[in-house]
Design a protein around this motif. Structure first.
Motif, PDB file in Angstrom:
ATOM      1  N   LYS A 107       0.678  -1.168   0.022  1.00  0.00           N
ATOM      2  CA  LYS A 107      -0.196   0.069   0.206  1.00  0.00           C
ATOM      3  C   LYS A 107       0.746   1.358   0.129  1.00  0.00           C
ATOM      4  CE  LYS A 107      -4.713  -1.616   2.213  1.00  0.00           C
ATOM      5  NZ  LYS A 107      -5.676  -1.992   3.137  1.00  0.00           N
ATOM      6  N   ARG A 108      -0.062   2.045  -0.377  1.00  0.00           N
ATOM      7  CA  ARG A 108       0.713   4.168  -0.328  1.00  0.00           C
ATOM      8  C   ARG A 108       1.688   3.867   1.031  1.00  0.00           C
ATOM      9  NH1 ARG A 108      -2.609   9.342  -2.252  1.00  0.00           N
ATOM     10  NH2 ARG A 108      -0.533  10.864  -2.112  1.00  0.00           N
ATOM     11  N   GLU A 130       2.975   2.668  -4.538  1.00  0.00           N
ATOM     12  CA  GLU A 130       2.638   1.747  -3.822  1.00  0.00           C
ATOM     13  C   GLU A 130       2.592   0.839  -4.978  1.00  0.00           C
ATOM     14  OE1 GLU A 130      -1.743   1.011  -4.000  1.00  0.00           O
ATOM     15  OE2 GLU A 130      -2.009   3.066  -4.948  1.00  0.00           O
TER      16      GLU A 130
END
Length: 204
Positions: A118-119, A179
């Protein structure tokens, strides 16, 4: 190589990142993929975590990759080719951007099908020594429908880059959030960071 190094320095100076295709040529990629380490990576690599040292946590809801740190003193010849090129990048960046980079750390990385990251930013809150993130992809015959893009969140846009074999992506660890999008195939890379201090012994 000189032209490649100039493109990296110019990209970092102008936009905070550079993307270089064929940083490793097809033969160099194939040699790395042929290493025993990659033959059963999901079993022999360690599950990657979030954070550092005592703050390290395993959280598969955030990232799903497996890693194996590279010991440069015992690195096999195909990986040593890549490490030597990284050293040349450090010298060029130091000359062109005055970042005072002193070292690097690299691990082999495998994302199983369906896994993602994820980011996030690559620079730790309690440790700001990672200055540049450097990824070289090892995925032969990768196509758009396989997914697995690196997504960069830039000031004015979002950009996606496919993990094509031999492609180098270099960007500012402290500035560019990014990401990894889930892919339908196993996704392999050499992932690392350029540091303004000597790398920790646990990575060497």
């Amino acid at each position: 190589m000189n032209e490649t190094l100039e493109r990296i320095v110019d990209g970092l100076a102008e936009q905070g990142y550079a993307v270089i295709d064929n940083f490793l040529d097809p033969a160099e990629v194939k040699a790395i993929l042929g290493l025993e380490a990659f033959s059963d990576a999901a079993a022999s690599f360690k599950k990657a975590g979030i954070g550092k040292n005592q703050d390290l946590q395993i959280n598969e809801a955030i990232r799903g990759d497996y890693i194996q740190w590279v010991d440069r003193s015992t690195a096999p010849a195909p990986v040593k080719v890549y490490l030597d090129k990284l050293q040349a990048v450090i010298q060029a960046v130091n000359q062109g951007l005055f970042l005072s980079l002193k070292d690097y750390e690299v691990h082999l990385t495998v994302y199983p099908p369906g896994s993602y990251y994820k980011r996030h930013l690559d620079q730790f809150k309690k440790d700001d020594h990672r200055k540049l993130s450097v990824i070289c992809y090892l995925n032969e015959d990768w196509r758009e429908e396989h997914g697995g893009q690196l997504r960069m969140y830039l000031p004015d846009e979002t950009r996606d880059f496919l993990p094509l074999a031999g492609r180098l992506v270099c960007f500012r660890s402290d500035q560019i959030e990014h990401e990894v999008i889930a892919g339908t195939r196993e996704r392999r890379s050499l992932t690392g960071w350029m540091l303004d201090q000597v790398a920790e012994l646990r990575h060497l």
